[in-house]
Design an enzyme around this catalytic site. Sequence first.
Site, PDB file in Angstrom:
ATOM      1  N   ASN A   1       0.717  -1.386   0.012  1.00  0.00           N
ATOM      2  CA  ASN A   1       0.166   0.201   0.010  1.00  0.00           C
ATOM      3  C   ASN A   1       0.664   1.199  -0.067  1.00  0.00           C
ATOM      4  O   ASN A   1       0.320   2.190  -0.703  1.00  0.00           O
ATOM      5  CB  ASN A   1      -0.814  -0.056   1.337  1.00  0.00           C
ATOM      6  CG  ASN A   1      -1.967  -0.876   1.112  1.00  0.00           C
ATOM      7  OD1 ASN A   1      -2.490  -1.330  -0.080  1.00  0.00           O
ATOM      8  ND2 ASN A   1      -2.316  -1.479   2.147  1.00  0.00           N
TER       9      ASN A   1
ATOM     10  N   GLU B   1      10.679  -5.497 -10.358  1.00  0.00           N
ATOM     11  CA  GLU B   1      10.273  -6.805 -10.573  1.00  0.00           C
ATOM     12  C   GLU B   1       8.645  -6.964 -10.691  1.00  0.00           C
ATOM     13  O   GLU B   1       8.310  -8.099 -11.376  1.00  0.00           O
ATOM     14  CB  GLU B   1      10.658  -7.537  -8.987  1.00  0.00           C
ATOM     15  CG  GLU B   1      10.589  -8.936  -9.015  1.00  0.00           C
ATOM     16  CD  GLU B   1      10.966  -9.300  -7.452  1.00  0.00           C
ATOM     17  OE1 GLU B   1      11.149 -10.503  -7.409  1.00  0.00           O
ATOM     18  OE2 GLU B   1      11.450  -8.656  -6.813  1.00  0.00           O
TER      19      GLU B   1
END
Length: 370
Positions: free
Chosen positions: A140, A162
């Site tokens: 978040n 990634e």
Amino acid sequence: MVEVAGVLPDGRLIPSSSIGNNKTWLDQADRIILEVNSWFSDGFEGMHDVYYGTRLPPHRVPIPLVGAGDRIGEPYLHCDLSKVVAVVETHQPDRNTAFAAPDAVSRAIAGHIIDFLQHEVVHGRLPARTLLPIQSGVGNVANAVLAGLNEGPFEGMSAYTEVLQDGMLAMLDKGTLAQASATALSLSQPVAERFNADAAAYRDRIVLRPQEISNHPELIRRLGTIAMNAMIEADIYGNVNSTHVMGSSIMNGIGGSGDFARNAYLSIFVTPSVAKDGAISCIVPFASHVDNTEHDVQIIVTEQGLADLRGLSPRQRAQCIIERCAHPDYRPALRDYVARAALHAPGQHTPHLLGEAFSWHTRYLREGHM
């Protein structure tokens, strides 16, 4: 078992929303089960870039990638069909967790990072407007930082990361991000459904690669990546705990943060200054678990401020982190700890009171508050 979006007549595999280490599993496995997931739209075909040019020493050659959006391989995975023992058909979307909307804390963190990046541009350490390729961890706070960047002064940026999450997709939609390279998607359900329907529109701007390329230390260093990763806690000298609560209970894996932190042009770690409604300080005397050492951490950011640790001695780092990142409720105790540690060991490089170093954590476990 390897999930794919489709199998071509000649046996080549269309990867799905995550390549990860699938290339390696397919190469090394003795028996393979292919899960063909028809939920993925035809637009996924052509989004991937699988490089088969890696070699072991002494035959290793440089990987020919100089830009985040470069395509150096092919869009398919290879598979020895003689090793396939079963094919399973499914029709299931990824099970990803929804991201919370940015709050005041995460917006403040994003603001500090944007101010810092602008400062680096002014001083000639970053190119204007497009910066350098950005990398972001998952979560978040990280997603909220991306939302802040999307409202910032930069545009036409690139990402070499990634995992690509909601915030980066919003940046691609707006044009703040021109292209993104990753090894997997981690999108909330509504965003994943929208992306699946419009995958063809993103095919030229998103490249999904094997993890051995997306997290390759030399490529991260070559591209000059700006790495931004979340953490659980940091200590006053800059050691970062990314994975364990109170040193023992695992919250998540380290993921690729270590690959990027050690090799990035800028290594940034972010966290709110407190957790559990203030019962836990995320800046502590000594990290209860260390995933990224002080040698790989350049910038620490909380909603309180940003600590630029580059070129600072341990004692200078402690002062900088306490005054700029720690919550005001915990600053007096941190200052007291540092002062007494310095008196106890006046000539030591990194002063600590080993008998008290983890007392904050043990107090929380005993009393529910640090």
